[in-house]
Design an enzyme around this catalytic site. Structure first.
Site, PDB file in Angstrom:
ATOM      1  CG  ASP A 166      37.110  40.316  24.854  1.00  0.00           C
ATOM      2  OD1 ASP A 166      37.513  39.188  24.533  1.00  0.00           O
ATOM      3  OD2 ASP A 166      37.836  41.338  24.777  1.00  0.00           O
ATOM      4  CB  SER A 167      36.636  36.218  27.057  1.00  0.00           C
ATOM      5  OG  SER A 167      36.733  34.843  27.298  1.00  0.00           O
ATOM      6  CB  ALA A 168      40.378  36.219  30.218  1.00  0.00           C
ATOM      7  CB  ILE A 196      32.154  42.107  26.391  1.00  0.00           C
ATOM      8  CG1 ILE A 196      31.954  43.627  26.530  1.00  0.00           C
ATOM      9  CG2 ILE A 196      31.709  41.616  25.026  1.00  0.00           C
ATOM     10  CD1 ILE A 196      33.034  44.453  25.874  1.00  0.00           C
ATOM     11  CG  HIS A 296      33.115  33.492  23.929  1.00  0.00           C
ATOM     12  ND1 HIS A 296      32.541  33.960  25.096  1.00  0.00           N
ATOM     13  CD2 HIS A 296      34.459  33.610  24.094  1.00  0.00           C
ATOM     14  CE1 HIS A 296      33.497  34.332  25.936  1.00  0.00           C
ATOM     15  NE2 HIS A 296      34.667  34.136  25.345  1.00  0.00           N
TER      16      HIS A 296
END
Length: 322
Positions: A166-168, A196, A296
Site C-alpha cells: 500500500d502507498s509507498a 493498493i 487513503h
C-alpha cells in the site's frame, strides 16, 4: 570567534525550522532531522488466537539487518499455498512489518486466502534513503525463492507468488515487478501484483490533485528527502508515467490489481497507471477497483468497517488465483 558564534546560531535556527510537515504523521526539519509521530509501535510475532495464524521474524541479511515476518495459517502436511510478499506503506519513512495495523492485516489475509505471508521490514529513510528500500525488497524476493525456511520449503507454491503493498509499498511493488522481468536470471517469477492506493507523483497535477504551489512543493520536498539523488517529481522512481520511465509492458507478472479510494488525493495517479498499463502492450490481465467514500489506506486504519472487509476479501480472492 564571531564567525563561530554566527555558525552556531545558524545551526540552532536550522534545528528548529520546519522543512516539511505532514500533521499527525511526521515532520522534517531544515537540519535533516525527521520526527515520527506514528508508525513506531510494534507487536511481537506470535500465534494469533483469533485466526490460528502463526508468525515469526527472520533476519535475512545480517549485514543490513533486513528482516521479514513470516505468516503460516493452519495447514495440512504437504499442503501447498500461495505466497504473498508484502511491502508496507509509510512514505518510505514510517511503519514496519511489526506495526499493529500491518500485523493484523497479514494475519487476516493469511487466514482468509489462505496463504503464506512474507512481510518485509525494509530499511527506512532518512537514515537509509532510497534506493535502500528497493534493494532490501528485491533481496527479500530472492530470499523467498531460495526456500530457506521450512514454512516455505514445505508449503510454498512458487508458481503462485504474489506481491502487494500500500502507498509507498505499492510504489515498491511496481519497481519489483519491472525488475523481475529485466533481471530474469534472478529467478523471481511473479503470478500477480496488487497496488493498493499507490504512491506516485509528478510535476503536473492530474485529476483532483492540488494545484497550490505550496502543497505541491511540500510533497516534492518529502520525496526528495526520501530519495536525495532524485531528479525531482518526474523521476521514474516516483512517476512511472514520466517520459523516460520504463515501458510498462515490461511488468513481470500475469495479473495486476490496482485499487484506489474515492477521497484519496492521489487516486488519479493509480487510475492513470492502470490505463497506461492496459495500453502499453502488456500481455497480462489488469483490474482497477475504486472504493467509494473512502480515504487513503482506510482499510488499515479502520479494519472492522464493511468497506475494509470488502477490500480485504477482494485482495484475498486475488491472491487465490490459479
Amino acid at each position: 570567534m564571531a564567525s563561530t558564534a554566527a555558525n552556531a546560531a545558524a545551526s540552532a535556527d536550522d534545528s528548529q525550522e520546519i522543512e516539511a510537515d505532514v500533521p499527525g504523521f511526521f515532520r522534517i526539519y531544515k537540519d535533516g532531522r525527521l520526527v515520527r509521530f506514528i508508525g513506531t509501535d510494534k507487536l511481537p510475532a506470535a500465534l494469533d488466537p483469533a485466526t490460528g495464524v502463526d508468525s515469526k521474524d527472520i533476519t535475512i541479511d545480517p549485514t543490513t539487518g533486513v528482516s521479514v515476518r513470516l505468516y503460516l495459517p493452519p495447514v495440512a502436511a504437504g499442503q501447498k499455498l500461495p505466497v504473498l510478499v508484502y511491502f508496507h506503506g509509510g512514505a518510505f519513512f514510517l511503519e514496519s512489518s511489526a506495526s499493529p495495523a500491518y500485523h493484523r492485516h497479514l494475519n487476516s489475509l493469511s487466514a482468509l486466502t489462505p496463504l503464506i505471508g512474507v512481510s518485509v521490514d525494509y530499511r527506512l529513510a532518512p537514515e537509509h534513503p532510497l534506493p535502500a528500500a528497493y534493494e532490501d525488497s528485491w533481496a527479500s524476493l530472492r530470499w523467498v525463492f531460495s526456500l530457506p525456511d521450512p514454512w516455505l520449503s514445505d508449503h510454498a507454491d512458487l508458481n503462485r507468488v504474489f506481491i502487494a503493498g500500500d502507498s509507498a509499498g505499492a510504489n515498491i511493488c511496481h519497481h519489483m515487478a519491472l525488475r523481475a522481468r529485466v533481471d530474469s536470471a534472478a529467478g523471481v517469477i511473479l503470478k500477480g501484483v496488487a497496488l493498493i492506493h499507490p504512491y506516485f507523483w509528478g510535476s503536473e497535477p492530474i485529476g483532483s490533485e492540488s494545484t497550490d504551489p505550496a502543497v505541491r512543493s511540500t510533497v516534492e520536498k518529502i520525496w526528495q528527502f526520501a530519495c536525495p539523488n532524485s531528479t525531482g517529481p518526474d523521476d521514474p522512481r516516483i512517476n512511472p508515467l514520466a517520459v523516460d520511465a520504463a515501458n510498462l509492458a515490461l511488468l513481470g507478472c500475469d495479473q495486476l490489481l490496482v485499487t484506489v479510494a474515492e477521497k484519496d488525493t492521489i487516486k488519479h495517479r493509480g487510475k492513470a497507471y492502470y490505463e497506461k498499463v492496459k495500453h502499453s502492450g502488456w500481455k497480462g490481465k489488469a483490474e482497477l477497483v475504486e472504493t467509494p467514500d473512502s480515504e487513503h489506506v482506510f482499510h488499515l486504519f479502520n479494519p472492522d468497517t464493511d468497506k475494509a472487509k470488502e477490500l480485504t476479501k477482494l485482495l484475498a480472492d486475488f491472491f487465490n488465483k490459479e
